[in-house]
Every structure is written in structure tokens, then in C-alpha cells.
Design a protein around this motif. Structure first.
Motif, short mmCIF file in Angstrom:
data_model
loop_
_atom_site.label_atom_id
_atom_site.label_comp_id
_atom_site.label_asym_id
_atom_site.label_seq_id
_atom_site.Cartn_x
_atom_site.Cartn_y
_atom_site.Cartn_z
N SER A 79 0.80 -1.50 0.19
CA SER A 79 -0.23 -0.29 0.02
C SER A 79 0.83 0.91 0.00
O SER A 79 1.89 1.11 0.52
CB SER A 79 -0.87 0.16 0.93
OG SER A 79 -1.80 0.69 1.22
N GLY A 80 0.49 1.88 -0.42
CA GLY A 80 1.01 3.64 -0.72
C GLY A 80 2.68 3.93 -1.76
O GLY A 80 2.73 4.95 -1.64
N LEU A 81 2.84 2.83 -2.52
CA LEU A 81 4.38 2.69 -3.30
C LEU A 81 4.29 3.54 -4.22
O LEU A 81 5.35 4.23 -4.36
CB LEU A 81 4.52 1.43 -3.53
CG LEU A 81 5.82 1.50 -4.09
CD1 LEU A 81 6.80 1.24 -2.83
CD2 LEU A 81 6.05 -0.39 -5.09
N ALA A 82 2.95 3.96 -5.06
CA ALA A 82 3.54 4.48 -5.53
C ALA A 82 3.12 5.93 -5.51
O ALA A 82 3.73 6.63 -5.69
CB ALA A 82 1.53 4.35 -6.74
N ASP A 83 2.25 6.99 -4.31
CA ASP A 83 2.44 7.45 -4.11
C ASP A 83 4.30 8.13 -3.71
O ASP A 83 4.74 9.08 -3.51
CB ASP A 83 1.58 7.66 -2.81
CG ASP A 83 -0.16 7.96 -3.04
OD1 ASP A 83 0.10 8.39 -4.22
OD2 ASP A 83 -0.57 7.20 -1.91
N GLN A 84 4.64 7.32 -2.51
CA GLN A 84 5.69 7.20 -2.50
C GLN A 84 6.89 7.37 -3.47
O GLN A 84 7.80 7.85 -3.22
CB GLN A 84 6.28 5.46 -1.96
CG GLN A 84 7.88 5.84 -1.08
CD GLN A 84 7.88 4.54 -0.40
OE1 GLN A 84 7.62 3.52 -0.46
NE2 GLN A 84 9.57 4.17 -0.66
N ALA A 85 6.97 7.25 -4.35
CA ALA A 85 7.68 6.99 -5.44
C ALA A 85 6.78 8.17 -6.55
O ALA A 85 8.16 9.09 -6.51
CB ALA A 85 7.42 5.87 -6.91
N ALA A 86 5.66 8.35 -6.08
CA ALA A 86 5.10 10.25 -6.66
C ALA A 86 6.50 11.09 -6.07
O ALA A 86 6.38 12.56 -6.82
CB ALA A 86 4.21 10.33 -7.12
#
Length: 181
Positions: A79-86
Motif C-alpha cells: 500500500s502507498g508505493l505509488a504515492d511514495q515514488a511519486a
């Protein structure tokens, strides 16, 4: 009478010489402008080496991250990996236009997908992902899309990405394309 006739012929002769000088000067200027236009015509150099049917791609200039729009997708169950990378990409100057979940799981580090319109930008983006996979596709017509996989840890720093890009050996046009600058 002879004096007047002689000075009249001399005046006509001087006028002809002036006209000839002006015409020569205009011809010289026209020739120089034509040469300049031919040398600076990008269409001549762009199409001269392309094979028929090849898709033209721009390999230069490499755009600044602030000019690159990306979509970041999470291809894992974390969960939240895309937001972290973004957030990391935004810190490095990229413009993240969308985040979300990928339609299917991805096992690698990151898959960077892009098409001919974003070739130079796609390569630049790809350099920010250690052991990422280059997903160039001639048919791709969407923004640059990054699908994060289970091996993703972080987005490289700008200096690490530059070093990776420099060590890649330069930009070579993929099969079916023709590099133009």
C-alpha cells in the motif's frame, strides 16, 4: 557641343556601373541568404538518413525533469508505493500527473513505458530506476507510465541518474525508428 555629348555619355556610363554594382550586391546577398537557409533547414538533415516507413524520434535535447509528465502505478500489494515514488519523483523535478494501482502485478523494479513522442524524456525517466526495465513501444500514445514492482526500493538521485545515463553509452534509435535532432 562635343563637351556636352561627352559628359552625357560619361554620366550614362557611371549610372550603368552603379546599377550593375547594386545588382551584383543584391545577387550576393540573395546567394548568402539561400546558403544560410539550406544549412539551417532541419528538414534536410532530419529526413536524409531515415529509411522509408521508419518512425522519427527526437533524441535531443534531453528534457529537464520539470518538462516530463509521468503516471506512477503500483504493481504490488504494498500500500502507498505509488504515492511514495511519486513524492520522490516530484522532489527530483518531475511532474506527476496521476498515481494509482496497475492493472496487473509487476515483479521487477520498475517498468518505464513510453512511445516515440516521448523518446528522450522516456530514456531520462528510465535512468532514475535502478535495474528498471525499458518499455519503449512504437504504438505507445499515453504519457510516460512507470509501473513499480516488488523489487522497487527508491527513485535514484539526480546525480545517480545522470551517471547511469552517461554510462549507458549514448542514445541509439530502436529498430523501426529513425533518430532526428
Amino acid at each position: 557641343m562635343l563637351g556636352i555629348e561627352h559628359s552625357g555619355r560619361q554620366a550614362v556610363r557611371i549610372a550603368r556601373i552603379r546599377a550593375l554594382i547594386v545588382l551584383c550586391a543584391l545577387a550576393l546577398v540573395a546567394g548568402l541568404v539561400t546558403l544560410w537557409a539550406i544549412r539551417n533547414d532541419s528538414q534536410v538533415s532530419a529526413n536524409s538518413e531515415c529509411e522509408p516507413g521508419a518512425v522519427e524520434i527526437k533524441t535531443a535535447p534531453i528534457p529537464d525533469p520539470s518538462e516530463i509528465e509521468v503516471i506512477v502505478l503500483n504493481g504490488t500489494d504494498q500500500s502507498g508505493l505509488a504515492d511514495q515514488a511519486a513524492a520522490q519523483l516530484t522532489d527530483r523535478g518531475f511532474v506527476v500527473v496521476e498515481t494509482g494501482d496497475a492493472p496487473e502485478a509487476y515483479d521487477g523494479t520498475a517498468l518505464v513505458q513510453y512511445g516515440p513522442e516521448q523518446y528522450a524524456a522516456g530514456l531520462h525517466t528510465y535512468a532514475y530506476f535502478y535495474q528498471g526495465r525499458d518499455g519503449f513501444d512504437l504504438e505507445w500514445d499515453q504519457p510516460i507510465t512507470i509501473t513499480l514492482g516488488s523489487d522497487f526500493r527508491e527513485v535514484r538521485s539526480a546525480s545517480d541518474a545522470r551517471q547511469s545515463f552517461a554510462q549507458s553509452g549514448g542514445i541509439e534509435a530502436p529498430e523501426g525508428t529513425c533518430a532526428v535532432e
